[in-house]
Design a protein around this motif. Sequence first.
Motif, PDB file in Angstrom:
ATOM      1  N   VAL A 203       0.815  -1.219   0.000  1.00  0.00           N
ATOM      2  CA  VAL A 203       0.000   0.000   0.000  1.00  0.00           C
ATOM      3  C   VAL A 203       0.845   1.265   0.000  1.00  0.00           C
ATOM      4  O   VAL A 203       0.362   2.337  -0.383  1.00  0.00           O
ATOM      5  N   ALA A 204       2.089   1.174   0.440  1.00  0.00           N
ATOM      6  CA  ALA A 204       2.937   2.370   0.486  1.00  0.00           C
ATOM      7  C   ALA A 204       4.375   1.942   0.707  1.00  0.00           C
ATOM      8  O   ALA A 204       4.675   0.758   0.916  1.00  0.00           O
ATOM      9  N   GLN A 205       5.241   2.922   0.663  1.00  0.00           N
ATOM     10  CA  GLN A 205       6.643   2.681   0.989  1.00  0.00           C
ATOM     11  C   GLN A 205       7.247   3.951   1.562  1.00  0.00           C
ATOM     12  O   GLN A 205       6.766   5.064   1.320  1.00  0.00           O
ATOM     13  N   VAL A 206       8.284   3.772   2.354  1.00  0.00           N
ATOM     14  CA  VAL A 206       9.065   4.893   2.879  1.00  0.00           C
ATOM     15  C   VAL A 206      10.383   4.892   2.112  1.00  0.00           C
ATOM     16  O   VAL A 206      11.222   4.007   2.283  1.00  0.00           O
ATOM     17  N   ALA A 207      10.546   5.872   1.237  1.00  0.00           N
ATOM     18  CA  ALA A 207      11.678   5.894   0.314  1.00  0.00           C
ATOM     19  C   ALA A 207      12.840   6.698   0.887  1.00  0.00           C
ATOM     20  O   ALA A 207      12.669   7.842   1.319  1.00  0.00           O
ATOM     21  N   ASP A 208      13.997   6.086   0.893  1.00  0.00           N
ATOM     22  CA  ASP A 208      15.242   6.754   1.272  1.00  0.00           C
ATOM     23  C   ASP A 208      15.851   7.339   0.002  1.00  0.00           C
ATOM     24  O   ASP A 208      16.307   6.621  -0.886  1.00  0.00           O
ATOM     25  N   THR A 209      15.863   8.664  -0.107  1.00  0.00           N
ATOM     26  CA  THR A 209      16.302   9.316  -1.350  1.00  0.00           C
ATOM     27  C   THR A 209      17.818   9.378  -1.494  1.00  0.00           C
ATOM     28  O   THR A 209      18.326   9.944  -2.454  1.00  0.00           O
ATOM     29  N   SER A 210      18.539   8.800  -0.536  1.00  0.00           N
ATOM     30  CA  SER A 210      19.998   8.847  -0.648  1.00  0.00           C
ATOM     31  C   SER A 210      20.525   7.840  -1.658  1.00  0.00           C
ATOM     32  O   SER A 210      21.679   7.913  -2.063  1.00  0.00           O
ATOM     33  N   ASP A 211      19.685   6.898  -2.067  1.00  0.00           N
ATOM     34  CA  ASP A 211      20.133   5.873  -3.010  1.00  0.00           C
ATOM     35  C   ASP A 211      18.994   5.592  -3.983  1.00  0.00           C
ATOM     36  O   ASP A 211      18.160   4.732  -3.752  1.00  0.00           O
ATOM     37  N   LEU A 212      18.945   6.334  -5.089  1.00  0.00           N
ATOM     38  CA  LEU A 212      17.854   6.223  -6.052  1.00  0.00           C
ATOM     39  C   LEU A 212      18.306   5.495  -7.310  1.00  0.00           C
ATOM     40  O   LEU A 212      19.487   5.420  -7.624  1.00  0.00           O
ATOM     41  N   ALA A 213      17.331   4.955  -8.013  1.00  0.00           N
ATOM     42  CA  ALA A 213      17.609   4.271  -9.273  1.00  0.00           C
ATOM     43  C   ALA A 213      16.445   4.537 -10.218  1.00  0.00           C
ATOM     44  O   ALA A 213      15.394   5.022  -9.818  1.00  0.00           O
ATOM     45  N   VAL A 214      16.653   4.205 -11.482  1.00  0.00           N
ATOM     46  CA  VAL A 214      15.620   4.380 -12.502  1.00  0.00           C
ATOM     47  C   VAL A 214      15.287   3.005 -13.073  1.00  0.00           C
ATOM     48  O   VAL A 214      16.180   2.242 -13.436  1.00  0.00           O
ATOM     49  N   LYS A 215      14.000   2.701 -13.120  1.00  0.00           N
ATOM     50  CA  LYS A 215      13.532   1.446 -13.693  1.00  0.00           C
ATOM     51  C   LYS A 215      12.844   1.771 -15.020  1.00  0.00           C
ATOM     52  O   LYS A 215      11.946   2.607 -15.069  1.00  0.00           O
ATOM     53  N   ILE A 216      13.281   1.114 -16.099  1.00  0.00           N
ATOM     54  CA  ILE A 216      12.808   1.439 -17.452  1.00  0.00           C
ATOM     55  C   ILE A 216      12.121   0.219 -18.063  1.00  0.00           C
ATOM     56  O   ILE A 216      12.564  -0.915 -17.904  1.00  0.00           O
ATOM     57  N   TRP A 217      11.011   0.473 -18.776  1.00  0.00           N
ATOM     58  CA  TRP A 217      10.334  -0.568 -19.564  1.00  0.00           C
ATOM     59  C   TRP A 217      10.467  -0.222 -21.046  1.00  0.00           C
ATOM     60  O   TRP A 217      10.401   0.954 -21.442  1.00  0.00           O
ATOM     61  N   VAL A 218      10.639  -1.254 -21.852  1.00  0.00           N
ATOM     62  CA  VAL A 218      10.756  -1.054 -23.292  1.00  0.00           C
ATOM     63  C   VAL A 218      10.059  -2.212 -23.995  1.00  0.00           C
ATOM     64  O   VAL A 218      10.017  -3.332 -23.472  1.00  0.00           O
ATOM     65  N   ASN A 219       9.483  -1.956 -25.147  1.00  0.00           N
ATOM     66  CA  ASN A 219       8.852  -3.021 -25.922  1.00  0.00           C
ATOM     67  C   ASN A 219       9.885  -4.067 -26.334  1.00  0.00           C
ATOM     68  O   ASN A 219      11.043  -3.728 -26.639  1.00  0.00           O
ATOM     69  N   GLY A 220       9.441  -5.324 -26.380  1.00  0.00           N
ATOM     70  CA  GLY A 220      10.352  -6.394 -26.736  1.00  0.00           C
ATOM     71  C   GLY A 220      10.978  -6.224 -28.109  1.00  0.00           C
ATOM     72  O   GLY A 220      12.142  -6.583 -28.318  1.00  0.00           O
ATOM     73  N   VAL A 221      10.208  -5.667 -29.050  1.00  0.00           N
ATOM     74  CA  VAL A 221      10.742  -5.520 -30.423  1.00  0.00           C
ATOM     75  C   VAL A 221      11.870  -4.489 -30.480  1.00  0.00           C
ATOM     76  O   VAL A 221      12.674  -4.496 -31.432  1.00  0.00           O
ATOM     77  N   ASP A 222      11.882  -3.604 -29.467  1.00  0.00           N
ATOM     78  CA  ASP A 222      12.911  -2.564 -29.468  1.00  0.00           C
ATOM     79  C   ASP A 222      14.166  -2.952 -28.693  1.00  0.00           C
ATOM     80  O   ASP A 222      15.144  -2.214 -28.670  1.00  0.00           O
ATOM     81  N   LYS A 223      14.104  -4.116 -28.077  1.00  0.00           N
ATOM     82  CA  LYS A 223      15.226  -4.531 -27.231  1.00  0.00           C
ATOM     83  C   LYS A 223      16.551  -4.607 -28.006  1.00  0.00           C
ATOM     84  O   LYS A 223      17.585  -4.166 -27.500  1.00  0.00           O
TER      85      LYS A 223
END
Length: 227
Positions: A203-223
């Motif tokens: 339902v929620a999370q407590v995020a520590d902003t000292s260690d961030l990352a980016v999660k990316i989605w891409v179509n399979g045909v573009d892989k």
Amino acid sequence: LMLTGEVYSLKAQEIIVPLTTNWQSRISQLAPEGSFVEQGDLVVEFDGTEAARQLEQQRETARTEQARTERDVARLEKELAQARFRLQQAEVALELAELRAEIPEGVIGAIEHAENQLAFEEASKDLDDARRAREDSRRSLQERQEQALLDAEKLRLQEAWWAQMLESFAIRAEQSGYVIYGSHPWTRAKFQEGDTVRTSFRVAQVADTSDLAVKIWVNGVDKPSLA
């Protein structure tokens, strides 16, 4: 390329709906999204009305069972004391009957001698019966005491289980960070106060902003085009 994604914390504390009896609960309190919380602050609280009721009922059951146990043990202790007293009486009666049975027939006559012999046999039988009654009373008291210990332990574990469940409904921050609401896995709508949620939903999370990352989605045909 068309890419989608999100920024997320690698050290986020996940707030999961705890276990309930019917596998769902209602969010009664939720810290505002984006708010900063310190370690120990309340983040989410779920409705614990049913668990509180069950806990109080369990405690009442324990008190009732304790009173019943004390009553039964007192009764059995009284019966054991009475059985011991009857045994003492039977031992004294046997001693007297034995003394009379040892009087020679020539001294008291055949009839009285036969009566003394019969009285001695009856006294011996009464003593055996008194011993069995004493042993039965002792065994009954011991079994009731052992059963009381088992029942008390069972009730203690049940009470502890409900208390632990009630405590699990208030979830506090384990670290400092920002509150981020989770989304319903089926509708993708963000959770809000008053929502009914299922056990295991995030339902929620407590995020520590000292260690961030980016999660990316891409179509399979573009892989193949990624580098």
